[in-house]
Scaffold this motif. Sequence first.
Motif, short mmCIF file in Angstrom:
data_model
loop_
_atom_site.label_atom_id
_atom_site.label_comp_id
_atom_site.label_asym_id
_atom_site.label_seq_id
_atom_site.Cartn_x
_atom_site.Cartn_y
_atom_site.Cartn_z
N ARG A 1 1.24 -1.70 2.98
CA ARG A 1 1.48 -2.95 3.71
C ARG A 1 1.19 -4.16 2.81
O ARG A 1 0.26 -4.12 2.00
N ILE A 2 1.94 -5.21 3.01
CA ILE A 2 1.81 -6.40 2.16
C ILE A 2 0.58 -7.21 2.60
O ILE A 2 0.49 -7.66 3.75
N ILE B 1 5.19 -11.36 -7.35
CA ILE B 1 4.01 -10.49 -7.30
C ILE B 1 3.70 -10.19 -5.85
O ILE B 1 3.59 -11.09 -5.02
N VAL B 2 3.56 -8.88 -5.56
CA VAL B 2 3.25 -8.44 -4.21
C VAL B 2 1.96 -7.62 -4.27
O VAL B 2 1.83 -6.74 -5.11
N ARG C 1 5.34 -3.15 5.81
CA ARG C 1 5.42 -2.24 4.66
C ARG C 1 6.48 -2.76 3.68
O ARG C 1 7.54 -3.24 4.09
N MET C 2 6.17 -2.63 2.41
CA MET C 2 7.11 -3.08 1.38
C MET C 2 8.42 -2.31 1.50
O MET C 2 9.51 -2.83 1.18
N ALA D 1 6.13 4.46 -2.66
CA ALA D 1 5.32 5.36 -1.83
C ALA D 1 4.71 6.46 -2.69
O ALA D 1 3.53 6.81 -2.54
N GLY D 2 5.48 6.99 -3.64
CA GLY D 2 4.97 8.03 -4.53
C GLY D 2 3.86 7.51 -5.43
O GLY D 2 2.86 8.18 -5.66
N ARG D 3 4.05 6.29 -5.92
CA ARG D 3 3.03 5.69 -6.81
C ARG D 3 1.72 5.44 -6.05
O ARG D 3 0.63 5.69 -6.58
N ILE D 4 1.83 4.97 -4.81
CA ILE D 4 0.62 4.75 -3.98
C ILE D 4 -0.09 6.07 -3.74
O ILE D 4 -1.31 6.16 -3.85
#
Length: 197
Positions: free
Chosen positions: A150-151, A142-143, A173-174, A187-190
């Motif tokens: 960024r994590i 889980i992240v 960044r993941m 990146a698209g989902r964010i």
Amino acid sequence: LYRRAFKDFDGSFKLVMTSSAEEGFARLTDFTPDLILLDYNLPDTDGLSFMKKLAAHLPSPIPVIMLTGESNAAIAVEAMKNGIDDYLIKDIEGRYLRLLPGVVGHVLAAHAQREQNGRLQNAIRESKNKFRLLFESASDGIVILDLDGRIKDINHIGHARLDYTKEEMLGKRMAEFDPPEFAAKVAGRIAEIQAKG
């Protein structure tokens, strides 16, 4: 005088009188009052000494209003340091008696609010502990990311599977750890989440 001050509030307050600190502590073994009206000058001690003993005697604080004939700022400051919730100076005209029921109501309301805040803080702490337990004991990685990708946090399985330490991953960044095609999806989902608000 105190009974007279509360005569219009008979339904709200029940006064239990004691004439010394020793008698007061003896009564505390029978019941716990909602509030203590404490004279500074007592036959067997002073109000500050009473407060120090009270703090050691009770598992949880009781609101206390100190009443004194001495207009001494140093005593007031010391009283507040020792847990007094409010302080009234007994004036010759008796204005303090007219103020007393309102001050009692205010102090009781403030005490109830503190107790409620304490319960909420305990509930939040318990919730965080449960989350942390589930987070760390999950069999999946889980992240937790911020909106820049960024994590912020990663559980043990998450960083162990990627063969990094948690410290090496936090704040990065993941995308730095993902294959390029998956990084683009994240990146698209964010971006979608940010657009929705």
